[in-house]
Design a protein around this motif. Structure first.
Motif, PDB file in Angstrom:
ATOM      1  N   ALA A  74      46.366  76.843  14.382  1.00 47.90           N
ATOM      2  CA  ALA A  74      47.620  77.554  14.666  1.00 47.90           C
ATOM      3  C   ALA A  74      48.723  76.550  15.010  1.00 47.90           C
ATOM      4  CB  ALA A  74      47.425  78.555  15.805  1.00 47.90           C
ATOM      5  N   ALA A  75      48.369  75.538  15.809  1.00 51.32           N
ATOM      6  CA  ALA A  75      49.363  74.533  16.190  1.00 51.32           C
ATOM      7  C   ALA A  75      49.827  73.761  14.957  1.00 51.32           C
ATOM      8  CB  ALA A  75      48.789  73.586  17.236  1.00 51.32           C
ATOM      9  N   ARG A  87      57.737  62.334  19.108  1.00 48.03           N
ATOM     10  CA  ARG A  87      57.378  60.917  18.947  1.00 48.03           C
ATOM     11  C   ARG A  87      55.909  60.671  19.209  1.00 48.03           C
ATOM     12  NH1 ARG A  87      62.235  60.860  21.851  1.00 48.03           N
ATOM     13  NH2 ARG A  87      63.996  60.331  20.498  1.00 48.03           N
ATOM     14  N   GLY A  88      55.259  61.614  19.889  1.00 46.18           N
ATOM     15  CA  GLY A  88      53.855  61.390  20.269  1.00 46.18           C
ATOM     16  C   GLY A  88      52.888  61.871  19.185  1.00 46.18           C
ATOM     17  N   ASP A  89      51.622  61.901  19.546  1.00 46.40           N
ATOM     18  CA  ASP A  89      50.562  62.365  18.653  1.00 46.40           C
ATOM     19  C   ASP A  89      50.658  63.886  18.508  1.00 46.40           C
ATOM     20  OD1 ASP A  89      48.028  62.438  17.294  1.00 46.40           O
ATOM     21  OD2 ASP A  89      47.147  63.137  19.172  1.00 46.40           O
ATOM     22  N   MET A  90      50.770  64.366  17.270  1.00 44.84           N
ATOM     23  CA  MET A  90      51.017  65.802  17.063  1.00 44.84           C
ATOM     24  C   MET A  90      49.811  66.677  17.411  1.00 44.84           C
ATOM     25  SD  MET A  90      54.104  66.013  16.580  1.00 44.84           S
ATOM     26  CE  MET A  90      54.219  67.772  16.363  1.00 44.84           C
ATOM     27  N   LYS A  91      48.624  66.108  17.333  1.00 42.93           N
ATOM     28  CA  LYS A  91      47.437  66.893  17.703  1.00 42.93           C
ATOM     29  C   LYS A  91      47.451  67.169  19.209  1.00 42.93           C
ATOM     30  CE  LYS A  91      43.007  67.208  15.507  1.00 42.93           C
ATOM     31  NZ  LYS A  91      41.812  66.538  15.041  1.00 42.93           N
ATOM     32  N   GLU A  92      47.795  66.128  19.953  1.00 46.02           N
ATOM     33  CA  GLU A  92      47.880  66.235  21.405  1.00 46.02           C
ATOM     34  C   GLU A  92      49.024  67.187  21.776  1.00 46.02           C
ATOM     35  OE1 GLU A  92      45.816  65.172  23.519  1.00 46.02           O
ATOM     36  OE2 GLU A  92      47.000  65.811  25.251  1.00 46.02           O
ATOM     37  N   GLN A  93      50.126  67.049  21.077  1.00 48.27           N
ATOM     38  CA  GLN A  93      51.283  67.915  21.314  1.00 48.27           C
ATOM     39  C   GLN A  93      50.904  69.378  21.074  1.00 48.27           C
ATOM     40  OE1 GLN A  93      54.207  67.209  22.499  1.00 48.27           O
ATOM     41  NE2 GLN A  93      55.082  69.228  22.196  1.00 48.27           N
ATOM     42  N   GLY A  94      50.156  69.610  19.996  1.00 41.12           N
ATOM     43  CA  GLY A  94      49.712  70.968  19.659  1.00 41.12           C
ATOM     44  C   GLY A  94      48.840  71.547  20.759  1.00 41.12           C
ATOM     45  N   ARG A  95      47.963  70.707  21.315  1.00 36.39           N
ATOM     46  CA  ARG A  95      47.087  71.166  22.402  1.00 36.39           C
ATOM     47  C   ARG A  95      47.916  71.571  23.623  1.00 36.39           C
ATOM     48  NH1 ARG A  95      42.851  67.837  20.414  1.00 36.39           N
ATOM     49  NH2 ARG A  95      43.804  65.927  21.154  1.00 36.39           N
ATOM     50  N   LYS A  96      48.925  70.717  23.950  1.00 39.38           N
ATOM     51  CA  LYS A  96      49.774  71.015  25.122  1.00 39.38           C
ATOM     52  C   LYS A  96      50.551  72.303  24.902  1.00 39.38           C
ATOM     53  CE  LYS A  96      50.747  66.247  26.490  1.00 39.38           C
ATOM     54  NZ  LYS A  96      51.787  65.225  26.404  1.00 39.38           N
ATOM     55  N   LEU A  97      51.058  72.474  23.688  1.00 35.85           N
ATOM     56  CA  LEU A  97      51.838  73.683  23.388  1.00 35.85           C
ATOM     57  C   LEU A  97      50.981  74.929  23.555  1.00 35.85           C
ATOM     58  CD1 LEU A  97      54.453  75.029  22.151  1.00 35.85           C
ATOM     59  CD2 LEU A  97      53.234  74.936  19.990  1.00 35.85           C
ATOM     60  N   ALA A 109      48.183  75.282  25.244  1.00 35.34           N
ATOM     61  CA  ALA A 109      47.759  75.455  26.639  1.00 35.34           C
ATOM     62  C   ALA A 109      48.890  76.076  27.460  1.00 35.34           C
ATOM     63  CB  ALA A 109      47.340  74.113  27.226  1.00 35.34           C
ATOM     64  N   THR A 110      50.115  75.621  27.196  1.00 35.83           N
ATOM     65  CA  THR A 110      51.256  76.155  27.947  1.00 35.83           C
ATOM     66  C   THR A 110      51.527  77.601  27.557  1.00 35.83           C
ATOM     67  OG1 THR A 110      52.161  73.949  27.975  1.00 35.83           O
ATOM     68  CG2 THR A 110      53.666  75.712  28.579  1.00 35.83           C
ATOM     69  N   LEU A 111      51.408  77.870  26.253  1.00 33.75           N
ATOM     70  CA  LEU A 111      51.603  79.259  25.815  1.00 33.75           C
ATOM     71  C   LEU A 111      50.577  80.177  26.476  1.00 33.75           C
ATOM     72  CD1 LEU A 111      52.410  79.067  21.985  1.00 33.75           C
ATOM     73  CD2 LEU A 111      53.905  79.876  23.832  1.00 33.75           C
ATOM     74  N   ALA A 112      49.347  79.682  26.626  1.00 34.30           N
ATOM     75  CA  ALA A 112      48.303  80.496  27.254  1.00 34.30           C
ATOM     76  C   ALA A 112      48.680  80.838  28.699  1.00 34.30           C
ATOM     77  CB  ALA A 112      46.970  79.754  27.209  1.00 34.30           C
ATOM     78  N   VAL A 113      49.220  79.852  29.414  1.00 33.55           N
ATOM     79  CA  VAL A 113      49.633  80.097  30.805  1.00 33.55           C
ATOM     80  C   VAL A 113      50.747  81.152  30.836  1.00 33.55           C
ATOM     81  CG1 VAL A 113      50.738  79.056  32.837  1.00 33.55           C
ATOM     82  CG2 VAL A 113      48.961  77.803  31.608  1.00 33.55           C
ATOM     83  N   VAL A 114      51.711  81.004  29.938  1.00 34.68           N
ATOM     84  CA  VAL A 114      52.839  81.948  29.900  1.00 34.68           C
ATOM     85  C   VAL A 114      52.341  83.350  29.546  1.00 34.68           C
ATOM     86  CG1 VAL A 114      54.980  82.544  28.708  1.00 34.68           C
ATOM     87  CG2 VAL A 114      54.538  80.165  29.322  1.00 34.68           C
ATOM     88  N   VAL A 115      51.497  83.428  28.531  1.00 35.82           N
ATOM     89  CA  VAL A 115      50.992  84.731  28.083  1.00 35.82           C
ATOM     90  C   VAL A 115      50.207  85.413  29.216  1.00 35.82           C
ATOM     91  CG1 VAL A 115      49.288  85.782  26.523  1.00 35.82           C
ATOM     92  CG2 VAL A 115      51.057  84.263  25.606  1.00 35.82           C
ATOM     93  N   ASN A 116      49.382  84.628  29.926  1.00 42.49           N
ATOM     94  CA  ASN A 116      48.620  85.201  31.047  1.00 42.49           C
ATOM     95  C   ASN A 116      49.537  85.692  32.155  1.00 42.49           C
ATOM     96  OD1 ASN A 116      46.076  84.867  29.976  1.00 42.49           O
ATOM     97  ND2 ASN A 116      45.903  82.770  30.733  1.00 42.49           N
ATOM     98  N   SER A 152      61.283  76.897  33.975  1.00 41.27           N
ATOM     99  CA  SER A 152      62.544  76.226  34.282  1.00 41.27           C
ATOM    100  C   SER A 152      62.362  74.710  34.216  1.00 41.27           C
ATOM    101  CB  SER A 152      63.020  76.657  35.672  1.00 41.27           C
ATOM    102  OG  SER A 152      64.143  75.908  36.045  1.00 41.27           O
ATOM    103  N   ALA A 153      61.303  74.218  34.850  1.00 43.89           N
ATOM    104  CA  ALA A 153      61.042  72.765  34.852  1.00 43.89           C
ATOM    105  C   ALA A 153      60.787  72.268  33.430  1.00 43.89           C
ATOM    106  CB  ALA A 153      59.841  72.465  35.756  1.00 43.89           C
ATOM    107  N   LEU A 154      60.021  73.050  32.664  1.00 40.43           N
ATOM    108  CA  LEU A 154      59.706  72.675  31.276  1.00 40.43           C
ATOM    109  C   LEU A 154      61.000  72.573  30.458  1.00 40.43           C
ATOM    110  CD1 LEU A 154      57.248  72.253  29.331  1.00 40.43           C
ATOM    111  CD2 LEU A 154      57.420  74.689  28.790  1.00 40.43           C
ATOM    112  N   ALA A 155      61.877  73.562  30.631  1.00 35.95           N
ATOM    113  CA  ALA A 155      63.140  73.572  29.877  1.00 35.95           C
ATOM    114  C   ALA A 155      63.985  72.356  30.223  1.00 35.95           C
ATOM    115  CB  ALA A 155      63.908  74.855  30.181  1.00 35.95           C
ATOM    116  N   LYS A 156      64.014  72.003  31.489  1.00 33.76           N
ATOM    117  CA  LYS A 156      64.820  70.847  31.908  1.00 33.76           C
ATOM    118  C   LYS A 156      64.226  69.548  31.361  1.00 33.76           C
ATOM    119  CE  LYS A 156      66.728  73.353  35.766  1.00 33.76           C
ATOM    120  NZ  LYS A 156      66.461  73.805  37.140  1.00 33.76           N
ATOM    121  N   ASN A 157      62.883  69.446  31.320  1.00 35.19           N
ATOM    122  CA  ASN A 157      62.253  68.262  30.700  1.00 35.19           C
ATOM    123  C   ASN A 157      62.666  68.156  29.234  1.00 35.19           C
ATOM    124  OD1 ASN A 157      60.761  67.736  32.984  1.00 35.19           O
ATOM    125  ND2 ASN A 157      58.871  68.663  32.214  1.00 35.19           N
TER     126      ASN A 157
END
Ligand code: HEM
Length: 141
Positions: free
Chosen positions: A23-24, A43-53, A55-62, A75-80
């Motif tokens: 999916a990522a 700029r980073g590794d896209m596989k790792e980026q996909g995992r982070k995305l 994982a974060t979506l899972a937290v938001v969905v929950n 809010s913190a994520l958006a500012k980063n």
């Protein structure tokens, strides 16, 4: 977002979780096709980026049922993301790529009700994130 919509999103995300890696990959492929200008920001590794995305979506969905609990992290994520070079207008193609990915990943389980629920969730979340990171004026545009 209604409680029914929250339930629909949570059920559907549960079906995507087992194929999170594909999916990522689908998501970034689609994103770079519809918004090639954002590709250099990653700029980073896209596989790792996909995992982070995912994982974060899972937290938001929950947390959708009790949105207050996810807003500080959003809010913190958006500012980063401002430091990554992300602009307010990039949230629209990201949302479009996300919906496209869910539609592809869920196949026959993708219904108009589910599309409306995900659209409401992403619109709410991205509107909040853009408001936090860039100010209310851009969020309203
Ligand atoms: C609901 C919205 C979004 C979520 C949940 C999300 C999630 C994430 C996560 C978890 C990271 C890892 C780093 C961190 O925790 O700060 C990240 C990094 C990043 N995101 Fe997002 N993001 C979202 C929206 C966007 C948008 C709209 C863009 C615009 C293109 C974007 C581009 C990036 C970039 C460029 C990075 C850094 C990549 C790197 O270091 O190579 N994200 N995102």
């Amino acid at each position: 977002m209604t409680p029914e919509q929250v339930a629909l999103i949570q059920q559907s995300f549960g079906k995507v979780a087992p194929i999170a890696e594909q999916a990522a990959a689908l998501f970034y492929g689609r994103l770079f096709e519809i918004a090639p200008e954002v590709k250099p920001l990653f700029r980073g590794d896209m596989k790792e980026q996909g995992r982070k995305l995912m994982a974060t979506l899972a937290v938001v969905v929950n947390g959708l049922g009790d949105l207050e609990t996810v807003l500080p992290a959003a809010s913190a994520l958006a500012k980063n993301h401002v430091a990554y070079g992300v602009k307010a207008e990039h949230y629209a193609p990201v949302g479009a790529a996300l919906l496209w990915t869910l539609e592809r990943g869920l196949g026959a389980d993708w219904t108009p009700e589910l599309a409306a629920a995900w659209t409401a969730a992403y619109t709410t979340l991205s509107g909040y994130m853009v408001g936090e990171a860039y100010g209310r004026r851009e969020a309203a545009e």
